[in-house]
Scaffold this active site. Structure first.
Site, PDB file in Angstrom:
ATOM      1  N   ASP A 106      51.486 -27.873 -42.792  1.00  0.00           N
ATOM      2  CA  ASP A 106      52.508 -27.272 -43.509  1.00  0.00           C
ATOM      3  C   ASP A 106      52.382 -27.309 -44.844  1.00  0.00           C
ATOM      4  O   ASP A 106      51.357 -27.830 -45.526  1.00  0.00           O
ATOM      5  CB  ASP A 106      53.779 -28.225 -43.243  1.00  0.00           C
ATOM      6  CG  ASP A 106      55.050 -27.422 -43.394  1.00  0.00           C
ATOM      7  OD1 ASP A 106      55.287 -26.330 -43.719  1.00  0.00           O
ATOM      8  OD2 ASP A 106      56.045 -28.178 -42.827  1.00  0.00           O
ATOM      9  N   GLY A 107      52.985 -26.351 -45.547  1.00  0.00           N
ATOM     10  CA  GLY A 107      52.907 -26.179 -47.078  1.00  0.00           C
ATOM     11  C   GLY A 107      53.931 -26.977 -48.009  1.00  0.00           C
ATOM     12  O   GLY A 107      54.556 -27.934 -47.305  1.00  0.00           O
ATOM     13  N   ALA A 108      53.991 -26.704 -49.153  1.00  0.00           N
ATOM     14  CA  ALA A 108      55.120 -27.642 -49.898  1.00  0.00           C
ATOM     15  C   ALA A 108      55.349 -26.656 -51.292  1.00  0.00           C
ATOM     16  O   ALA A 108      54.531 -25.935 -51.838  1.00  0.00           O
ATOM     17  CB  ALA A 108      54.305 -28.690 -50.508  1.00  0.00           C
TER      18      ALA A 108
ATOM     19  N   GLY B 127      55.502 -20.684 -44.697  1.00  0.00           N
ATOM     20  CA  GLY B 127      55.258 -20.257 -45.941  1.00  0.00           C
ATOM     21  C   GLY B 127      53.785 -19.630 -45.761  1.00  0.00           C
ATOM     22  O   GLY B 127      53.333 -19.408 -44.883  1.00  0.00           O
TER      23      GLY B 127
ATOM     24  N   LYS C 226      60.332 -29.713 -50.175  1.00  0.00           N
ATOM     25  CA  LYS C 226      60.014 -28.527 -49.255  1.00  0.00           C
ATOM     26  C   LYS C 226      61.327 -27.659 -48.928  1.00  0.00           C
ATOM     27  O   LYS C 226      62.477 -28.127 -49.094  1.00  0.00           O
ATOM     28  CB  LYS C 226      59.511 -28.931 -48.011  1.00  0.00           C
ATOM     29  CG  LYS C 226      58.061 -29.287 -48.336  1.00  0.00           C
ATOM     30  CD  LYS C 226      57.562 -29.890 -46.958  1.00  0.00           C
ATOM     31  CE  LYS C 226      57.404 -29.099 -45.892  1.00  0.00           C
ATOM     32  NZ  LYS C 226      57.085 -27.564 -45.810  1.00  0.00           N
ATOM     33  N   GLY C 227      61.271 -26.521 -48.574  1.00  0.00           N
ATOM     34  CA  GLY C 227      62.315 -25.809 -48.172  1.00  0.00           C
ATOM     35  C   GLY C 227      62.522 -24.210 -49.055  1.00  0.00           C
ATOM     36  O   GLY C 227      63.759 -23.694 -48.838  1.00  0.00           O
ATOM     37  N   GLY C 228      61.567 -24.032 -49.478  1.00  0.00           N
ATOM     38  CA  GLY C 228      61.617 -22.744 -50.299  1.00  0.00           C
ATOM     39  C   GLY C 228      61.805 -21.622 -49.270  1.00  0.00           C
ATOM     40  O   GLY C 228      62.336 -20.509 -49.818  1.00  0.00           O
ATOM     41  N   GLY C 229      61.588 -21.559 -48.100  1.00  0.00           N
ATOM     42  CA  GLY C 229      61.798 -20.815 -46.992  1.00  0.00           C
ATOM     43  C   GLY C 229      62.869 -21.027 -46.305  1.00  0.00           C
ATOM     44  O   GLY C 229      63.275 -20.471 -45.186  1.00  0.00           O
TER      45      GLY C 229
ATOM     46  N   GLU D  11      60.982 -28.325 -40.264  1.00  0.00           N
ATOM     47  CA  GLU D  11      59.629 -28.821 -40.804  1.00  0.00           C
ATOM     48  C   GLU D  11      59.470 -30.429 -40.842  1.00  0.00           C
ATOM     49  O   GLU D  11      58.405 -31.319 -40.572  1.00  0.00           O
ATOM     50  CB  GLU D  11      59.286 -28.407 -42.237  1.00  0.00           C
ATOM     51  CG  GLU D  11      59.103 -26.951 -42.293  1.00  0.00           C
ATOM     52  CD  GLU D  11      58.996 -26.219 -43.607  1.00  0.00           C
ATOM     53  OE1 GLU D  11      58.125 -25.158 -43.567  1.00  0.00           O
ATOM     54  OE2 GLU D  11      59.591 -26.661 -44.465  1.00  0.00           O
TER      55      GLU D  11
HETATM   56  C1  5RP Z   1      59.468 -23.453 -46.206  1.00  0.00           C
HETATM   57  C2  5RP Z   1      58.592 -24.305 -46.956  1.00  0.00           C
HETATM   58  C3  5RP Z   1      57.182 -23.844 -47.256  1.00  0.00           C
HETATM   59  O1  5RP Z   1      56.223 -24.759 -46.731  1.00  0.00           O
HETATM   60  C4  5RP Z   1      57.094 -23.937 -49.041  1.00  0.00           C
HETATM   61  O2  5RP Z   1      58.101 -23.062 -49.346  1.00  0.00           O
HETATM   62  C5  5RP Z   1      55.853 -23.572 -49.313  1.00  0.00           C
HETATM   63  O3  5RP Z   1      55.544 -22.106 -49.275  1.00  0.00           O
HETATM   64  P1  5RP Z   1      54.237 -21.276 -49.815  1.00  0.00           P
HETATM   65  O4  5RP Z   1      53.073 -21.799 -49.092  1.00  0.00           O
HETATM   66  O5  5RP Z   1      54.827 -20.062 -49.242  1.00  0.00           O
HETATM   67  O6  5RP Z   1      54.400 -21.495 -51.141  1.00  0.00           O
HETATM   68  O7  5RP Z   1      58.838 -25.410 -47.122  1.00  0.00           O
HETATM   69  O8  5RP Z   1      60.714 -24.069 -46.058  1.00  0.00           O
END
Ligand code: 5RP
Length: 224
Positions: free
Chosen positions: A84-86, A29, A97-100, A106
């Site tokens: 990691d991000g969220a 992310g 999580k899982g936007g990507g 993860e």
């Molecule tokens: C990817 C994720 C990312 O950590 C989540 O989508 C956050 O992304 P960003 O920092 O671009 O907002 O879970 O699967």
């Protein structure tokens, strides 16, 4: 301050937490990208011995561009710290999580690491989760899982790219984004999803996280 600059400041703060000799799990992310850029700079400037294991090709490319040495997944059990991000973090620190679409890897990295750090801008911190829950599913299980989500009050939406092509994860699977409106009982929903065969990984993350960093719009970074 722009969101990009706020993420940069948080990334620098997260990078300060890494010490020479550590094996670092690299989440995915944009917030993680800011961290990896800052870590790469520290490795170069301070000649640190830091190696990484990426959770996706997105972060793998950023790490490579920063000259960070990458290790194979065989070393996942030895990860010292993961960053990691969220997508959303509720008041009890349950995350979506899982936007990507990288949540399968993860989840493994966070569970494996000795220490976990989440980097997220202030908009991600909410009282109640409203973000859809990403579900990694095989092509074979897609329709079965969609029916199960509907019968449990959700609205399953197959994740697609531009022009309607399906999004495939790096494991070669599909992602269904399960919309539930407000998720007031995420732990209950997590159990329900864990009990549906065909869901390879769900995007509810309820494990204990050691450190949350929050990037505010004014450029301050809070720990909480
Ligand atoms: C990817 C994720 C990312 O950590 C989540 O989508 C956050 O992304 P960003 O920092 O671009 O907002 O879970 O699967």
């Amino acid at each position: 301050m722009s969101k990009e600059d706020a993420l940069k400041k948080m990334g620098e703060q997260a990078a300060q937490k890494i010490t020479s000799g550590q094996l670092v799990g690299l989440g995915s992310g944009s917030a993680v990208a800011a961290f990896v850029n800052a870590l790469g700079k520290r490795i170069t400037d301070e000649n640190l011995d830091v190696r990484g294991i990426p959770t996706s090709m997105q972060v793998e490319i950023i790490a490579q561009n920063n000259g960070i040495v990458l290790e194979s997944p065989s070393l996942i059990p030895e990860i010292d710290v993961v960053v990691d991000g969220a997508d959303e973090i509720d008041k009890n620190h349950i995350m979506i999580k899982g936007g990507g679409g990288a949540h399968y890897r993860e989840k493994i990295m966070i569970e494996a690491a000795n220490h976990s750090i989440i980097v997220a801008d202030s908009s991600k911190y909410v009282d109640v989760i409203t973000w859809p829950v990403p579900l990694e599913v095989s092509e074979f299980s897609r329709f079965f899982v969609e029916e199960k989500i509907k019968s449990n009050g959700g609205n399953p939406v197959l994740r697609t790219l531009n022009k309607g092509y399906p999004f495939f994860t790096q494991n070669g699977n599909l992602v269904i984004d399960a919309h539930f409106n407000q998720i007031t009982e995420p732990l209950k929903l997590e159990q329900l999803l864990l009990n549906i065969p065909g869901i390879i990984a769900n995007g509810i993350f309820s494990m204990k996280i050691d450190t949350f960093l929050r990037a505010n719009e004014d450029g301050s970074v809070e720990v909480g």
